[in-house]
Design an enzyme around this catalytic site. Structure first.
Site: not given
Length: 526
Positions: A123-124
């Protein structure tokens, strides 16, 4: 005869007992070879028991994998990307160090597959200030609507979507609900986390209607979602067998790095930095939900701190009253001032001024006194506050050249994107904007152009009032000070301090070099 029989019986018993102990010891040595740590627990009359505890947190996670792909071909493209970028996983696994234990324990506590603790890598990249063009933010990339649905607050002081602990609890709860929706199919739940449950449900219904298999691997899903689940499984495979794919994983101790501490009143972050000895970047990185120079003004706030500084902090906390945790200013209201004006001037909120001064409305009178919270240090001191992060984005260097656009009346993201021949999503990502919030007149936006402007384009640039910035180096001369240098290059003193990490305690030295970002057109530089 009876006596000799008893002796013989005793000898046989001792012989059998010795074989049993030998067997246990032998088995214990096998466990010892497999375990990173073996703790021997021995009590009188009780045989020794081996307790296995993995020293490395990655190994702990690997040993508890439950998810898999039908075959390695499903993961080939993603594994191949990591092989071509061998430094990426090393950086990401290092970045995960402060957060991974906390995330893993929240995942385990909720009964989720332990691979979910690896999802922030996808995701990040485990970067807490990560922001996508879809206005998703934080480790778990929550969008505002989903964040609000799962109780993540967002106000002037604080953004729960970025808060490590709060967003992790919310993500775990959301994934657990998705798993129930898809009747225990974790791959469908993970896919729905990426693209939304409605889209996955629609794909499942379509396949069932056509008599096709309705598992993740056979659904007609958006390209991004098709790659989302395999990428997570590929990351899990790479962490399990890094040497097989020319990867390096940064070891992480299998023990907590940070612990939550509850604060029941508002705190200036400068005081927390003083009490803990942390630097500003570290405090904000552990608590990326903080937007300003202080913790939220209302309610309690749970702050993450490194375990080794907590005893010192709690000792200070118990010794200092609440009144000394913020700095206050007594301000006399002047003609033309409003609560909105004062909140902007003193970098606080209307609600906080009203609350502190027990005001029932927004009406204030000329001549009355108001108590207003103010920061103990200058803006630059709070290095990763929202304001300072925005300045860093403005001053960042990338490929191509940078244009600073000042929002004018009638501007929209669509108009600006057309003007600079770029994508709306790019403008949103560069400036951390929200699609749903209107642009404020006067706000500066950074736009990155992919190629250098042609000389015949400069007249158009001048006419539209756009700034093109360039970095120069200035050597300090006798008689110089920050004010004279700022005036010479038409920049602010605060920007000079920010660009060069200056503070008021250290005087400028003759010959010292300063980095200055100047406007190419206004300064007529060539």
């Amino acid at each position: 005869m009876c006596r000799w029989f008893k002796i013989l019986k005793r000898i046989v018993y001792l012989f059998i007992l010795s074989l049993s102990v030998s067997s246990c010891t032998s088995q214990g040595s096998i466990n010892s070879s497999k375990a990173d740590i073996n703790e021997s627990v021995s009590r009188p009359g009780i045989e020794t028991k081996q307790v296995v505890i993995e020293k490395d947190l990655w190994q702990y996670i690997i040993n508890r994998y439950t998810l898999s792909a039908p075959n390695q071909k499903k993961l080939f493209w993603h594994i191949d990307w990591f092989k071509k970028n061998p430094d990426y996983l090393t950086r990401v696994t290092k970045r995960a160090t402060p957060y991974l234990y906390l995330v893993t324990k929240e995942v385990e506590k909720a009964g989720l597959p332990i691979e979910i603790a690896l999802l922030p890598i996808v995701e990040s990249a485990y970067y807490p200030f990560s922001y996508s063009h879809g206005t998703a933010s934080g480790l778990w990339q929550f969008i505002p609507s989903t964040g609000k649905l799962y109780g993540l607050k967002d106000n002037w002081w604080y953004d729960g979507k970025r808060d490590v602990l709060a967003s992790t609890k919310a993500a775990v709860k959301y994934l657990k609900n998705l798993n129930k929706l898809f009747k225990g199919d974790w791959l469908l739940a993970i896919a729905a986390y990426n693209s939304g449950p409605g889209r996955v449900q629609k794909a499942v219904r379509k396949n069932k209607r056509l008599g096709k298999k309705a598992d993740f691997w056979h659904l007609d899903l958006p390209t991004e979602t098709k790659g989302y689940v395999p990428r997570l499984l590929a990351v899990a495979e790479l962490i399990k067998n890094p040497s097989l794919y020319n990867q390096s994983v940064t070891p992480i101790d299998n023990q907590p790095q940070v612990r939550p501490v509850t604060l029941n009143s508002q705190f200036d972050l400068a005081l927390i930095l003083e009490w803990t000895g942390l630097d500003s970047d570290e405090l904000y990185s552990l608590n990326p939900g903080l937007k300003r120079w202080a913790t939220p003004s209302t309610g309690s706030y749970t702050m993450l701190l490194p375990i080794d500084v907590i005893p010192k902090f709690e000792k200070k906390l118990n010794a200092h009253p609440k009144e000394g945790r913020m700095r206050w200013l007594r301000h006399k209201v002047k003609s033309g001032e409003s609560l909105g004006y004062l909140s902007n001037k003193f970098k606080t909120t209307i609600d906080q001024i009203k609350s502190v001064n027990d005001l029932s409305s927004n009406v204030i009178k000329v001549g009355e006194y108001l108590i207003v919270p103010i920061a103990q240090k200058s803006e630059n001191y709070y290095s990763l506050s929202e304001v300072q992060r925005e300045k860093r984005r403005m001053n960042a260097e990338k490929k191509g050249f940078k244009v600073i656009h000042t929002v004018k009346s009638g501007d929209s993201l669509w108009k600006i994107s057309k003007k600079y021949d770029t994508h709306i999503n790019s403008i949103i990502k560069w400036n951390h904007l929200s699609r749903t919030k209107p642009l404020k007149v006067g706000k500066k936006l950074v736009i990155w152009r992919s190629s250098v402007a042609k000389s015949d384009d400069l007249s158009k640039v001048i006419n539209t009032g756009i700034d093109i910035n360039r970095k120069v180096t200035y050597r300090i001369r006798s008689g110089d000070n920050l004010s004279t240098i700022a005036a010479k290059f038409k920049v602010s003193v605060s920007d000079l301090k920010l660009w060069n990490n200056l503070n008021d305690k250290k005087p400028l030295q003759i010959g010292q070099k300063l980095k200055i970002i100047v406007n190419v057109i206004n300064s007529k530089m060539k």
